[in-house]
Design an enzyme around this catalytic site. Structure first.
Site, mmCIF file in Angstrom:
data_model
loop_
_atom_site.group_PDB
_atom_site.id
_atom_site.type_symbol
_atom_site.label_atom_id
_atom_site.label_comp_id
_atom_site.label_asym_id
_atom_site.label_seq_id
_atom_site.Cartn_x
_atom_site.Cartn_y
_atom_site.Cartn_z
ATOM 1 N N GLU A 1 0.833 -1.210 0.000
ATOM 2 C CA GLU A 1 0.000 0.000 0.000
ATOM 3 C C GLU A 1 0.870 1.265 0.000
ATOM 4 O OE1 GLU A 1 -0.045 -2.636 1.930
ATOM 5 O OE2 GLU A 1 -1.923 -2.895 3.001
ATOM 6 N N THR A 56 18.729 -41.480 4.636
ATOM 7 C CA THR A 56 18.945 -40.852 3.325
ATOM 8 C C THR A 56 20.206 -39.988 3.382
ATOM 9 O OG1 THR A 56 16.601 -40.865 2.870
ATOM 10 C CG2 THR A 56 17.915 -39.337 1.571
ATOM 11 N N GLY A 87 13.848 -40.267 3.022
ATOM 12 C CA GLY A 87 13.405 -41.481 2.366
ATOM 13 C C GLY A 87 11.971 -41.867 2.695
ATOM 14 N N LEU A 105 8.750 -39.882 4.603
ATOM 15 C CA LEU A 105 7.572 -39.498 3.803
ATOM 16 C C LEU A 105 6.304 -40.101 4.401
ATOM 17 C CD1 LEU A 105 9.177 -40.176 0.305
ATOM 18 C CD2 LEU A 105 8.520 -37.921 1.153
ATOM 19 N N ALA A 139 10.294 -39.798 -6.147
ATOM 20 C CA ALA A 139 10.203 -40.371 -7.501
ATOM 21 C C ALA A 139 10.052 -41.871 -7.348
ATOM 22 C CB ALA A 139 11.470 -40.042 -8.283
HETATM 23 C C1 AOF Z 1 0.238 -5.180 4.476
HETATM 24 N N1 AOF Z 1 0.814 -4.970 3.262
HETATM 25 O O1 AOF Z 1 2.353 -5.457 1.730
HETATM 26 C C2 AOF Z 1 2.302 -6.775 3.650
HETATM 27 C C3 AOF Z 1 1.646 -7.014 4.889
HETATM 28 O O2 AOF Z 1 7.275 -6.249 9.992
HETATM 29 P P1 AOF Z 1 6.371 -5.596 8.986
HETATM 30 O O3 AOF Z 1 5.997 -4.195 9.374
HETATM 31 O O4 AOF Z 1 6.907 -5.670 7.566
HETATM 32 O O5 AOF Z 1 4.972 -6.408 9.008
HETATM 33 C C4 AOF Z 1 4.896 -7.731 8.518
HETATM 34 C C5 AOF Z 1 3.480 -8.236 8.620
HETATM 35 O O6 AOF Z 1 2.590 -7.381 7.899
HETATM 36 C C6 AOF Z 1 3.286 -9.636 8.026
HETATM 37 O O7 AOF Z 1 3.494 -10.661 8.971
HETATM 38 C C7 AOF Z 1 1.839 -9.585 7.560
HETATM 39 O O8 AOF Z 1 0.961 -9.808 8.639
HETATM 40 C C8 AOF Z 1 1.686 -8.133 7.099
HETATM 41 N N2 AOF Z 1 2.054 -8.012 5.677
HETATM 42 N N3 AOF Z 1 0.621 -6.207 5.241
HETATM 43 O O9 AOF Z 1 -0.624 -4.388 4.880
HETATM 44 C C9 AOF Z 1 1.826 -5.721 2.831
HETATM 45 N N4 AOF Z 1 3.347 -7.528 3.238
HETATM 46 ZN ZN ZN Z 2 1.067 -3.007 6.020
#
Ligand code: AOF
Ligand code: ZN
Length: 345
Positions: A53, A200, A287, A291, A159
């Site tokens: 934002e 593994t 391995g 899994l 695989a």
């Molecule tokens: C948003 N817009 O683009 C993202 C969000 O440590 P900070 O301040 O970067 O906050 C990280 C947290 O913010 C992350 O764990 C998630 O909850 C939120 N991410 N929020 O409004 C964004 N990347």
């Molecule tokens: Zn944010």
């Protein structure tokens, strides 16, 4: 005039550009629209830096600044309301007097989880939720699983020959073709960690690094209960961060980290540690017993089975995997089956 879904799709495409750079944060994209004119766009580019934002609002040209307070902000994830590494996006939206926000999906992290939307509404901002919600959640499936279940998103992969064997006892074998091997290295580069079983690690001595494509090496993980794996193994070569779960000691030496776990429930204890270490996703490369354990415990989100054209006639039987509808893709001589955990948990 384009639909809300149109603008949300743009947000998703923008968000995707943050892939590989923002974890353990989610990928987020945002656009700002005045009438039918897009005046701003942005995405979360780098962990610890500005959110989508913020980048979107800052991208608006000087001559369009006065339009911000009459525009609609589209964002693929609920705007945050907490102070983290950056200030709350909600505050910025209020400060710029944006009257309407369209949100793709809610932020599952405890810090936000609906609080961002609530604050906006309390302050008189119109909020529309759930536009392309499933796609927005799918884009950040690792982030959502991590916060919802307090464990990484788990992909189990192996695989197997046409007749259902993953290899022969005591003999390292490559079943998949060159094209598939490249694909597997791409998968490694997409996850935060890669986990193999004790035997593994010992018998195959895998490097567990990304080589056939360019990309980040995941953290290597193994459970070496009594610390008996020999130091000559690739795991100890310092090529990439490596986590050795064990029952004897916790210690950090350069890229090598030893972590002592609770022996009464080792598996859950290891997953808890990964959660604490903010490891969002794990690729389990075998391995067989490891899994099968993930399947039995129900700790898996995605299974990727590589079916090769070989016939082995005998050897280590492939894990039995749950019923479900898998999608298939051709990869050179192989067929890759992709099965998703249905969310009945
Ligand atoms: C948003 N817009 O683009 C993202 C969000 O440590 P900070 O301040 O970067 O906050 C990280 C947290 O913010 C992350 O764990 C998630 O909850 C939120 N991410 N929020 O409004 C964004 N990347
Ligand atoms: Zn944010």
């Amino acid at each position: 005039m384009p639909s809300p879904e149109y603008y949300m799709r743009l947000c998703l495409d923008l968000a995707q550009q943050g892939a590989g750079q923002v974890a353990p944060n989610p990928m987020v994209g945002s656009v700002l629209v005045f009438e039918d004119q897009m005046i701003g766009q942005g995405y979360h580019q780098q962990y610890g830096e500005a959110h989508a934002e913020v980048n979107c609002i800052h991208s608006v040209h000087e001559e369009n600044r006065s339009l911000i307070a009459k525009s609609v902000l589209y964002v693929s994830l609920e705007p945050c309301s907490h102070i983290g590494k950056t200030p709350p996006c909600v505050d910025m939206i209020l400060q710029y007097k944006i009257p309407k926000v369209v949100v793709g999906c809610r932020d599952a992290s405890e810090k936000v989880n609906g609080k961002g939307i609530l604050r906006l509404r309390e302050q008189g901002v119109e909020v529309i939720e759930g536009v392309l919600e499933q796609e927005c959640q799918w884009l950040n499936k690792r982030f959502f699983t991590f916060h919802k279940y307090q464990r990484p998103y788990i992909i189990v992969k192996w695989a197997q020959s046409k007749d259902g064997f993953i290899g022969r006892y005591g003999q390292q074998m490559k079943l998949s073709c060159a094209e598939t091997n490249k694909q597997v290295h791409l998968w490694r580069s997409e996850e935060a960690a890669i986990w193999v079983g004790y035997r593994t690690a010992l018998n195959d001595n895998p490097q567990l690094t990304v080589r056939h494509v360019s990309g980040k090496n995941p953290v290597r993980i193994v459970y070496d209960r009594d610390l008996s794996l020999p130091q000559r193994l690739h795991l100890f070569d310092g090529e990439s961060p490596t986590l050795i779960f064990n029952t004897l000691k916790s210690e950090k030496k350069d890229k090598l980290q030893y972590l002592q776990i609770d022996e009464s429930h080792p598996f859950e204890s290891m997953l808890q540690h990964l959660h604490q270490q903010q490891i969002l996703s794990v690729l389990v490369e075998g391995g067989r017993d490891l899994l099968q354990l993930f399947f039995e415990k129900g700790y898996w989100d995605e299974a990727r089975m590589i079916q090769t054209p070989h016939l082995l006639h005998a050897g280590i039987a492939a894990p039995s995997w749950p019923q479900g509808v898998a999608t298939t893709t051709i990869s050179g001589d192989d067929v890759i089956y992709n099965l998703l955990q249905t969310d009945a948990r």
